[in-house]
Design an enzyme around this catalytic site. Structure first.
Site, PDB file in Angstrom:
ATOM      1  N   HIS A 377       0.956  -1.277   0.108  1.00 31.97           N
ATOM      2  CA  HIS A 377       0.010   0.056  -0.089  1.00 31.97           C
ATOM      3  C   HIS A 377       0.814   1.318   0.066  1.00 31.97           C
ATOM      4  O   HIS A 377       0.393   2.348  -0.136  1.00 31.97           O
ATOM      5  CB  HIS A 377      -0.842   0.042   1.243  1.00 31.97           C
ATOM      6  CG  HIS A 377      -2.120   0.556   1.014  1.00 31.97           C
ATOM      7  ND1 HIS A 377      -2.544   1.686  -0.232  1.00 31.97           N
ATOM      8  CD2 HIS A 377      -3.214   0.488   1.684  1.00 31.97           C
ATOM      9  CE1 HIS A 377      -3.725   1.979   0.055  1.00 31.97           C
ATOM     10  NE2 HIS A 377      -4.287   1.522   0.972  1.00 31.97           N
ATOM     11  N   ASP A 381      -2.261   2.278  -4.771  1.00 26.38           N
ATOM     12  CA  ASP A 381      -3.400   2.473  -4.012  1.00 26.38           C
ATOM     13  C   ASP A 381      -4.642   1.633  -4.094  1.00 26.38           C
ATOM     14  O   ASP A 381      -4.423   0.733  -4.955  1.00 26.38           O
ATOM     15  CB  ASP A 381      -4.039   4.057  -4.443  1.00 26.38           C
ATOM     16  CG  ASP A 381      -2.929   5.086  -4.353  1.00 26.38           C
ATOM     17  OD1 ASP A 381      -2.185   5.141  -3.129  1.00 26.38           O
ATOM     18  OD2 ASP A 381      -2.921   6.159  -4.987  1.00 26.38           O
TER      19      ASP A 381
END
Length: 406
Positions: A377, A381
């Protein structure tokens, strides 16, 4: 003349290995380049060939020992076949007691078979004596499958049942434990996976895919495909091709973090997990974006065959940019795969299962598969992860997209 056998160069940054198994014993004759030992590195098993023709004089290290590159592991007495038997006898008389003790563990009970660690574990778990099993592996070696097959036959046979039942009676109520040293490959896998969890901000997103069209295409063309290309048409070819297109559209999923920089790539080197005797290995399909489905299937088939033979090269395990792991072949319904650093994402495939789904307002039964994308992450995204899976889903549900590049 005595020739020393030393640990060969194992590849960039690899300085040591574990002596997995001896393929020969003291007194055996060997030909030039004939394998005499198997070394377990961080990635693959590497066979050590004999540099000369002759007779094994001494085995300097025992199975399970850690050896460094360039270390002496054995000696070979060079000479003709007629002189070969005398050489090890003389060597044995002059050898110190310590050398004999080191050699003892390396001599298998059935001298024509050198047991791999997986076969040893199977023998310990089933209680099967390897010397009573006919080996089907290379050079007649007993494999894990041979041991398990013998165990299954023993359970089915009427005579051995009372003997097996009598054994636990002598240790009624007792519980057993067995300690087996982790292979170097397993140690490295454990270390790297834990590092991935500690470093990446790992998250997994899921989707499902209707496999109806891919199954239909495979059923229709599998015979012609195998006849033309010499390899079976599987599902991985479709998924790798679809992943390459999705990676091109969502480059972050194919990228990586190096220091304070992000590396984006215009190529896709796809790591695919295949089974090997000591566990899963992950060779890399180079420039997969340029390969056809047939080219991908040929590459994967070659990897699978050489993984079982133990002939994969270490360079073939390096440099992947994205990984696809198919747990469905083992029956997995759903999983959260772990990223293989320095990669930033891994795709998990699972078993195909008929389930009721709604199509155009009607409930129908379709062959469905869950997809799982684990990603870092820090770089990727949630929107990009979901978009990647949707692109993959669309390509698999309508394989024509793979042909017209949509």
């Amino acid at each position: 003349m005595t020739t020393e056998v030393k640990v060969p160069t194992l590849g960039e940054s690899i300085t040591e290995a574990t002596l997995g198994q001896w393929l020969k014993k003291v007194g055996d004759t060997v030909a030039v380049d004939e394998p005499i030992a198997s070394l377990e590195t961080d990635k693959v098993a590497v066979e050590v060939p004999s540099p000369v023709a002759g007779t094994i004089g001494a085995l300097v290290v025992a199975e399970g020992d850690t050896v460094e590159v360039g270390a002496l592991i054995a000696t070979i007495e060079a000479g003709g076949a007629g002189a070969a038997p005398a050489a090890p006898a003389a060597k044995a008389e002059a050898a110190p007691a310590a050398t004999a003790a080191q050699q003892a563990p390396a001599v298998p009970a059935k001298t024509s078979d050198a047991l791999a660690p997986s076969a040893k574990r199977a023998a310990g778990e089933t209680g099967i004596d390897p010397s009573t099993v006919t080996g089907t592996g290379k050079d007649g070696r007993v494999t894990r499958i041979d041991i398990e097959g013998a165990a299954a036959n023993a359970k089915a046979a009427p005579a051995p049942v009372p003997a097996q039942a009598a054994a636990p009676a002598s240790t009624a109520g007792g519980r057993k434990e067995e300690r087996v040293r982790m292979t170097r490959l397993r140690q490295t896998v454990a270390k790297r996976l834990k590092e991935a969890q500690n470093t990446a901000a790992m998250l997994t997103t899921f989707n499902d895919v209707d496999m109806t069209e891919v199954i239909a295409a495979r059923t229709k063309y599998k015979d012609l495909f195998e006849k033309k290309h010499g390899v079976r048409l599987g599902f991985m070819g479709f998924f790798v091709k679809a992943a390459c297109q999705a990676l091109r559209d969502i480059p972050a999923v194919n990228g990586s973090i190096e220091g304070d920089e992000i590396v984006y790539r215009d190529y896709a080197d796809i790591s695919v997990a295949v089974s090997a005797p000591n566990g899963l290995v992950v060779p890399v399909i180079r420039d997969a974006q340029d390969l056809s489905v047939a080219g991908i299937e040929k590459t994967i088939g070659d990897f699978g065959k050489r993984a079982k033979d133990g002939t994969l090269k270490m360079d073939e395990m390096k440099g992947g940019t994205f990984t696809i792991s198919n747990g469905g072949v083992f029956g997995s319904l759903m999983s959260t795969p772990i990223i293989n650093p320095p990669q930033s994402a891994v795709l998990g495939l699972h078993r195909i299962e008929e389930r009721p789904v709604v199509v155009k307002g009607e409930i129908v039964i379709r062959p469905m598969m869950y997809l799982a994308l684990s990603y870092d992450h820090r770089l990727i995204d949630g929107r990009e992860a979901v978009t990647f899976l949707v692109a993959l889903k669309n390509a698999i549900e309508d394989p024509t997209r793979l042909l017209i590049d949509l």
